[in-house]
Design an enzyme around this catalytic site. Sequence first.
Site, PDB file in Angstrom:
ATOM      1  CG  ASP A  98      -0.074  10.267  -1.055  1.00  9.41           C
ATOM      2  OD1 ASP A  98       0.483  11.251  -1.563  1.00  9.41           O
ATOM      3  OD2 ASP A  98      -0.018   9.123  -1.516  1.00  9.41           O
TER       4      ASP A  98
ATOM      5  CG  ASP B  24      -2.896   4.733  -1.407  1.00  7.75           C
ATOM      6  OD1 ASP B  24      -1.861   5.433  -1.427  1.00  7.75           O
ATOM      7  OD2 ASP B  24      -3.644   4.583  -2.382  1.00  7.75           O
TER       8      ASP B  24
ATOM      9  CG  ASP C 200       1.831   7.341   1.669  1.00 11.43           C
ATOM     10  OD1 ASP C 200       2.369   8.419   1.357  1.00 11.43           O
ATOM     11  OD2 ASP C 200       0.943   6.796   0.989  1.00 11.43           O
TER      12      ASP C 200
END
Length: 797
Positions: A306, A549, A553
């Site tokens: 990400d 995080d 996700d």
Amino acid sequence: MNNLSDEVKNNIINGLSEAEVQERVEEGLVNRSTITTGKSVKEIILSNTLTYFNLIFLIISILLIYVGSFRNLTFLPIIIGNTIIGIVQELRAKQILDKMNIINAPHSIVIRNRAQEQILSENLVRDDIILLTTGNQICADAVVMEGTVQVNEALLTGEADEIEKTTGSKLLSGSYVVAGQCYAKLEHVGNDSYITKLTAEAKAMGNDEQSEMIRSINQLVKWIGIGIIPIGALLFYQGYVVNQETMQKSIVSMVAALIGMIPEGLYLLTTIALALSTMRLAKRHILLHDMKSIEALARVDVLCVDKTGTITETRMEVDEFIKSLTNQELSITEDPEQLLVDYAFSMANDNATIHAIKEYTEKLNINVERRKPINIIPFSSTTKYSAISFEDGNFVLGAPEFVMREDYNTIAPEISSYVKNGHRVLVLGKYSGSNMKDGLTDKVVPLGYIVLTNPIRENAKTTFSYFKEQGVTVKVISGDNPETVSEVAKRAGIENAERFIDAGTLNTDRKLADALEQYTVFGRVTPKQKQLLVQALKNAGHTVAMTGDGVNDILAMKDADCSVAMASGSEAAAQAAQVVLLDSDFAHMPDVVLEGRRVVNNVQRSSVLFLVKNIFSLLLALLSLWFSFTYPLEPSQISLISMFTIGIPGFLLALEPNKKRIEGHFLKNVMLKALPAGLTDVLAVASLVICGQVFSLPKNDIATASTMLLAVVGFIILFKISEPFNRIKYGILIFNIFGLVFCGIFLNQLFAISEMSKICVLLLIVFSFAAESLFRYLTILIEKLDELYSRIKHRKK
């Protein structure tokens, strides 16, 4: 709280008193589960002692004591030592992991004695009032007392849609808050909670998600375990009934064959290697929730990351707020800056974006009377916007492409320069419709643009450069604008970062699969699409790691072969991941990869040594049954060979650094290397036994010569698998040769090493040279056959 009853208001404001908490603690109504996925101290001790092979060793020990062959109990100290070492190392690893788990343990904000405090979630009791915000994992079954949250229950039910929970709604433990804020009262805690019951069921069913290495070793042990009982019985029958040997000789020969077939140190080697790796990573502030992740990450060939929190730092800053040039439809009295202040003041500080906006608006020093919100819709990673209703209208804040939709091109010239420079841009606009909860269907008039930035991590370039060198493909999967993400990825040094696409255009599985081959950066990706991207990569045969995080996700992380979370991110992501970087430093990723390579490569190399002995003993036992000769070796002789050509070098080599990239399948790699040596052993020893019978040599001479011949072949294979050599490997080889010679000379009685006749010595020398040539040619033959098989298999595809 205006619509709540006075009793509910008081419950939320007061919470439980100290006396009420203590009362529930005494009743055992604490949110502490006795069911864990890790091993307890008792389970570690029992798993290392009450094993199938330890039972076999106990039985054969009793048999050897029964026939008075005490000398052949030399394997017992090794078995006991293996068991003790295994227990100690696992307990040490557990102690370190338990300490780290406490540091990373989930915390909750609870209302007690009219005050908010943060405590460990396991110290909550039934009827506690807790505050839940975006990113929190729900720690016990609860009911919403006040507020509205959007919850994802995908980890429990498989349903990925976000579910809105309002006053009176039930919350399931194990789900997580995607957006919003609420106060909730705990109903079922500890072993009574939904997630604990699921965990208990999963534990009862066993864990099928084993790494390839563990799965392969289990297969080996399983088939060996099935085969040794009937083979042992047949060997005893042949020796005692067919060959008319004494009871003692028949049992000793049978035990020697069985000891040779049992991989007594292989499990221990794997356990210790994984335990030591866990402890080494712990020193670097890396927590493993699952030890199989070491191997998975070492095999990874695609790394999905990400943007926020991985490439960039988690903190976000507002660079500037720009008034829109296209807001001509609004009255001249509308003040976008004032609106931004009111908007930020009204929103809960539950994500990094709002936190950054609040910090920015506090510096504006606008002290006029603020608007009062009528309705608040928190930010959702699915819709990509948040919304507020004030008396003078409805306002939205979010990603321009989602907020403006078909009107996006009208504002693109105003924000394109910021997007191209890697900034994240949000649009603040006035919504002409009334329903903002289920998507924006009416026109949005832009008021202004918030320009945000995330600083790129200092060591991002070095880390991504490492993965490039290792042949690992990096895919950036983000919910932000693809052009923005691409620019950030380029500055971080990610290869082919200029190839980007808007995931909103990937509406079929075929488009998704094709895009994965062509593009590196995927922007405007929804949480469900992140999961689909990971699944598509796995379906294409890749080993995939996913780092993240945030709660958006988690679905992708759960489907990846290995998931890595930053501790500074959402609590739910950290609890769902297999690997947690406690200091949130992405630069530790190469450490985990290298540790995984050390474990898998070294265990694979050492497994070859163990398997050579197993192949030799199995084939020699079958040959002795076929040609009706008694197994020529004694257990003490097998123990001597095992100690200095397998056990000690295997464990020492397993501790050595090993950065080699993992290739192929564990079992195939081990078999290809072990088979030539195993066949060499059995052909050489069987030939020596036949020649010994031809020359009418004493059985003790043949047994001693066979032991020495096995030692020669053992050191040949040890030399082969240790390449390329360094000072440590030379030291290991010299130490074990010296140890074997020392025991053969000074402890010859203990290990049944007798003096050999000249003919026997001559045969040993001849067969030793022949064994070296045989091993070399068998290795070449098996490698050629493997290449031929691979070519045929490739043609069929």
